[in-house]
Design a protein around this motif. Structure first.
Motif, PDB file in Angstrom:
ATOM      1  N   ASN A  42       0.868  -1.170   0.000  1.00 46.53           N
ATOM      2  CA  ASN A  42       0.000   0.000   0.000  1.00 46.53           C
ATOM      3  C   ASN A  42       0.905   1.220   0.000  1.00 46.53           C
ATOM      4  O   ASN A  42       1.846   1.289   0.792  1.00 46.53           O
ATOM      5  N   GLN A  43       0.666   2.146  -0.921  1.00 48.47           N
ATOM      6  CA  GLN A  43       1.526   3.315  -1.006  1.00 48.47           C
ATOM      7  C   GLN A  43       1.258   4.318   0.103  1.00 48.47           C
ATOM      8  O   GLN A  43       2.024   5.257   0.299  1.00 48.47           O
ATOM      9  N   LYS A  44       0.182   4.098   0.864  1.00 47.87           N
ATOM     10  CA  LYS A  44      -0.146   4.992   1.971  1.00 47.87           C
ATOM     11  C   LYS A  44       0.481   4.472   3.256  1.00 47.87           C
ATOM     12  O   LYS A  44       0.323   3.296   3.595  1.00 47.87           O
ATOM     13  N   GLY A  45       1.202   5.312   3.955  1.00 47.55           N
ATOM     14  CA  GLY A  45       1.778   4.916   5.236  1.00 47.55           C
ATOM     15  C   GLY A  45       0.725   4.865   6.327  1.00 47.55           C
ATOM     16  O   GLY A  45      -0.358   5.446   6.211  1.00 47.55           O
ATOM     17  N   GLY A  46       1.022   4.134   7.390  1.00 53.63           N
ATOM     18  CA  GLY A  46       0.126   4.087   8.540  1.00 53.63           C
ATOM     19  C   GLY A  46      -1.123   3.267   8.337  1.00 53.63           C
ATOM     20  O   GLY A  46      -2.113   3.435   9.054  1.00 53.63           O
ATOM     21  N   GLY A 166       7.627   3.360  -5.862  1.00 52.84           N
ATOM     22  CA  GLY A 166       8.878   3.585  -6.548  1.00 52.84           C
ATOM     23  C   GLY A 166       9.555   2.303  -6.979  1.00 52.84           C
ATOM     24  O   GLY A 166       8.934   1.230  -7.048  1.00 52.84           O
ATOM     25  N   LEU A 167      10.861   2.390  -7.222  1.00 55.59           N
ATOM     26  CA  LEU A 167      11.609   1.272  -7.784  1.00 55.59           C
ATOM     27  C   LEU A 167      11.668   0.071  -6.841  1.00 55.59           C
ATOM     28  O   LEU A 167      11.655  -1.082  -7.305  1.00 55.59           O
ATOM     29  N   LEU A 168      11.717   0.293  -5.543  1.00 60.70           N
ATOM     30  CA  LEU A 168      11.735  -0.836  -4.609  1.00 60.70           C
ATOM     31  C   LEU A 168      10.428  -1.615  -4.667  1.00 60.70           C
ATOM     32  O   LEU A 168      10.425  -2.849  -4.673  1.00 60.70           O
ATOM     33  N   SER A 169       9.310  -0.904  -4.724  1.00 61.39           N
ATOM     34  CA  SER A 169       8.016  -1.585  -4.829  1.00 61.39           C
ATOM     35  C   SER A 169       7.883  -2.310  -6.163  1.00 61.39           C
ATOM     36  O   SER A 169       7.324  -3.411  -6.232  1.00 61.39           O
ATOM     37  N   ILE A 170       8.409  -1.711  -7.221  1.00 65.25           N
ATOM     38  CA  ILE A 170       8.398  -2.375  -8.528  1.00 65.25           C
ATOM     39  C   ILE A 170       9.223  -3.653  -8.476  1.00 65.25           C
ATOM     40  O   ILE A 170       8.823  -4.696  -9.001  1.00 65.25           O
ATOM     41  N   ASN A 171      10.394  -3.604  -7.818  1.00 65.45           N
ATOM     42  CA  ASN A 171      11.206  -4.804  -7.642  1.00 65.45           C
ATOM     43  C   ASN A 171      10.445  -5.875  -6.880  1.00 65.45           C
ATOM     44  O   ASN A 171      10.492  -7.059  -7.234  1.00 65.45           O
ATOM     45  N   ASP A 191      -9.432   6.016  -1.189  1.00 65.57           N
ATOM     46  CA  ASP A 191      -9.223   6.891  -2.343  1.00 65.57           C
ATOM     47  C   ASP A 191      -7.936   6.541  -3.092  1.00 65.57           C
ATOM     48  O   ASP A 191      -7.848   6.733  -4.309  1.00 65.57           O
ATOM     49  N   GLY A 192      -6.928   6.026  -2.382  1.00 63.40           N
ATOM     50  CA  GLY A 192      -5.658   5.683  -3.019  1.00 63.40           C
ATOM     51  C   GLY A 192      -5.622   4.280  -3.588  1.00 63.40           C
ATOM     52  O   GLY A 192      -4.621   3.893  -4.216  1.00 63.40           O
ATOM     53  N   LEU A 193      -6.696   3.524  -3.388  1.00 63.59           N
ATOM     54  CA  LEU A 193      -6.704   2.124  -3.824  1.00 63.59           C
ATOM     55  C   LEU A 193      -6.635   1.997  -5.346  1.00 63.59           C
ATOM     56  O   LEU A 193      -5.938   1.111  -5.864  1.00 63.59           O
ATOM     57  N   ASN A 194      -7.310   2.864  -6.070  1.00 65.55           N
ATOM     58  CA  ASN A 194      -7.315   2.771  -7.538  1.00 65.55           C
ATOM     59  C   ASN A 194      -5.914   2.923  -8.125  1.00 65.55           C
ATOM     60  O   ASN A 194      -5.546   2.216  -9.069  1.00 65.55           O
ATOM     61  N   LEU A 195      -5.121   3.852  -7.571  1.00 68.23           N
ATOM     62  CA  LEU A 195      -3.751   4.038  -8.055  1.00 68.23           C
ATOM     63  C   LEU A 195      -2.923   2.782  -7.835  1.00 68.23           C
ATOM     64  O   LEU A 195      -2.156   2.373  -8.715  1.00 68.23           O
ATOM     65  N   LEU A 197      -4.069  -0.316  -7.624  1.00 64.23           N
ATOM     66  CA  LEU A 197      -4.555  -1.339  -8.556  1.00 64.23           C
ATOM     67  C   LEU A 197      -4.035  -1.095  -9.973  1.00 64.23           C
ATOM     68  O   LEU A 197      -3.684  -2.037 -10.683  1.00 64.23           O
ATOM     69  N   GLU A 198      -3.957   0.167 -10.368  1.00 62.00           N
ATOM     70  CA  GLU A 198      -3.413   0.505 -11.685  1.00 62.00           C
ATOM     71  C   GLU A 198      -1.945   0.128 -11.791  1.00 62.00           C
ATOM     72  O   GLU A 198      -1.486  -0.378 -12.818  1.00 62.00           O
ATOM     73  N   THR A 199      -1.190   0.388 -10.715  1.00 60.40           N
ATOM     74  CA  THR A 199       0.236   0.048 -10.706  1.00 60.40           C
ATOM     75  C   THR A 199       0.435  -1.460 -10.799  1.00 60.40           C
ATOM     76  O   THR A 199       1.281  -1.938 -11.567  1.00 60.40           O
ATOM     77  N   ILE A 200      -0.338  -2.219 -10.034  1.00 59.73           N
ATOM     78  CA  ILE A 200      -0.240  -3.672 -10.075  1.00 59.73           C
ATOM     79  C   ILE A 200      -0.571  -4.190 -11.465  1.00 59.73           C
ATOM     80  O   ILE A 200       0.099  -5.076 -12.007  1.00 59.73           O
ATOM     81  N   SER A 201      -1.608  -3.620 -12.078  1.00 64.34           N
ATOM     82  CA  SER A 201      -2.007  -4.014 -13.438  1.00 64.34           C
ATOM     83  C   SER A 201      -0.902  -3.719 -14.445  1.00 64.34           C
ATOM     84  O   SER A 201      -0.625  -4.529 -15.338  1.00 64.34           O
ATOM     85  N   LEU A 202      -0.235  -2.581 -14.290  1.00 64.34           N
ATOM     86  CA  LEU A 202       0.853  -2.205 -15.198  1.00 64.34           C
ATOM     87  C   LEU A 202       2.047  -3.143 -15.052  1.00 64.34           C
ATOM     88  O   LEU A 202       2.636  -3.573 -16.051  1.00 64.34           O
TER      89      LEU A 202
END
Length: 309
Positions: A42-46, A166-171, A191-195, A197-202
């Motif tokens: 999850n790109q959101k902290g906490g 970022g690059l670590l999450s992509i790795n 609200d940040g879930l769609n972003l 999901l888009e990243t995972i799809s990419l």
């Protein structure tokens, strides 16, 4: 430094975790036929992501699975949360992915205080990964290559990703065959879930076609509030997540924060609290997936072979 020395285990067959739990205790939780590499994202902290990594890893280790946690977050909370003193770490996952020819797995992987559970610790140097890898060919494959020798030694590798895409999450996503999403029962998190999901799809489209979302867990859930229930309903309405949402919700519980402060899993800090009960239930759900996921992979391999022929 503490008097207790970290014990290195390396990546040899003689040193893989062995369970002394009677088979009757986990007979319903067969080990997967092939390794499950899971990025918890999850790109959101906490949002409870690292808390989930620590406690799910501990839970499935208690259920007889052989588990390695990989801490890719420069805050190193998964490392310290599993009782490892950061000052005593000589080599971390950073050295392994930045200087693989100079770093041995044996110098990185450490035992934790829990049976069946090892860790490849993080370090603050992970914050330099993107700048160090600038211009490097194949930089998105660094973690994938580093984990290859471990595929026959563990049942699960669980990766704690940084709170960014970022690059670590992509790795991490490129090295994994599964994604679990830890989602706080809060409007901002939704609200940040769609972003995400888009990243995972990419990543699936461009780098890792075998990547699948196999779990979403709601964290910091309070059934007494209408807001929490509404967020759960919204998540359940997302077609892309159909059949991937865990039944277990992690309820708000102060013992989870206390356990983190004590550098322990909540399962040992207070086994009777709701946090421990929830994470054991979640661990069982994860283990219950083993047979189904193994069958899916078998069928996928048959399909691929048929196409090749």
């Amino acid at each position: 430094m503490s008097d207790k020395k970290i014990k290195r285990v390396g990546a040899t067959k003689s040193n893989i975790p062995k369970s002394n739990i009677p088979k009757s205790e986990f007979k319903n939780y067969e080990r997967p036929k092939s390794i499950r590499i899971i990025s918890v994202c999850n790109q959101k902290g906490g949002c409870g992501k690292t808390t989930t990594v620590i406690n799910v890893a501990t839970a499935i280790a208690k259920l007889g699975q052989r588990v390695l946690v990989v801490d890719l977050d420069s805050q190193c909370n998964a490392t310290s949360g599993l009782g490892i003193e950061l000052s005593e770490i000589e080599k971390s996952i950073f050295e392994l992915i930045v200087e693989p020819k100079k770093t041995n797995l044996e110098d990185v992987i450490l035992e934790t205080q829990y049976e069946n559970l090892h860790i490849a610790p993080g370090s603050i140097e992970l914050s330099e990964f993107e700048s160090r890898m600038a211009g490097e060919i194949g930089r998105e494959n660094r973690l994938k290559k580093a984990l290859l020798p471990l595929h026959n030694l563990y049942d699960f590798i669980i990766i704690d990703t940084p709170p960014s895409l970022g690059l670590l999450s992509i790795n991490a996503l490129n090295a994994s065959n599964e994604v679990h999403i830890a989602l706080q029962a809060h409007p901002f998190a939704f609200d940040g879930l769609n972003l995400l999901l888009e990243t995972i799809s990419l990543i699936k489209e461009e780098l890792n076609p075998k990547l699948k979302i196999t779990g979403l867990v709601m964290t910091m859930f309070d059934s007494r509030t209408k807001l929490s229930r509404e967020i759960v309903d919204k998540v359940n309405s997302i077609e892309e997540l159909k059949n991937s949402i865990f039944k277990t919700c992690i309820r708000q519980n102060v013992k989870l924060a206390e356990a983190a402060k004590a550098r322990k899993s909540v399962l040992t800090y207070d086994p009777s609290c709701t946090g421990a009960i929830d994470y054991i239930a979640l661990g069982k759900e994860v283990c219950m997936q083993n047979i189904q996921i193994s069958e899916q992979r078998k069928n996928e391999n048959i399909t691929i072979d048929t196409v090749v022929i």
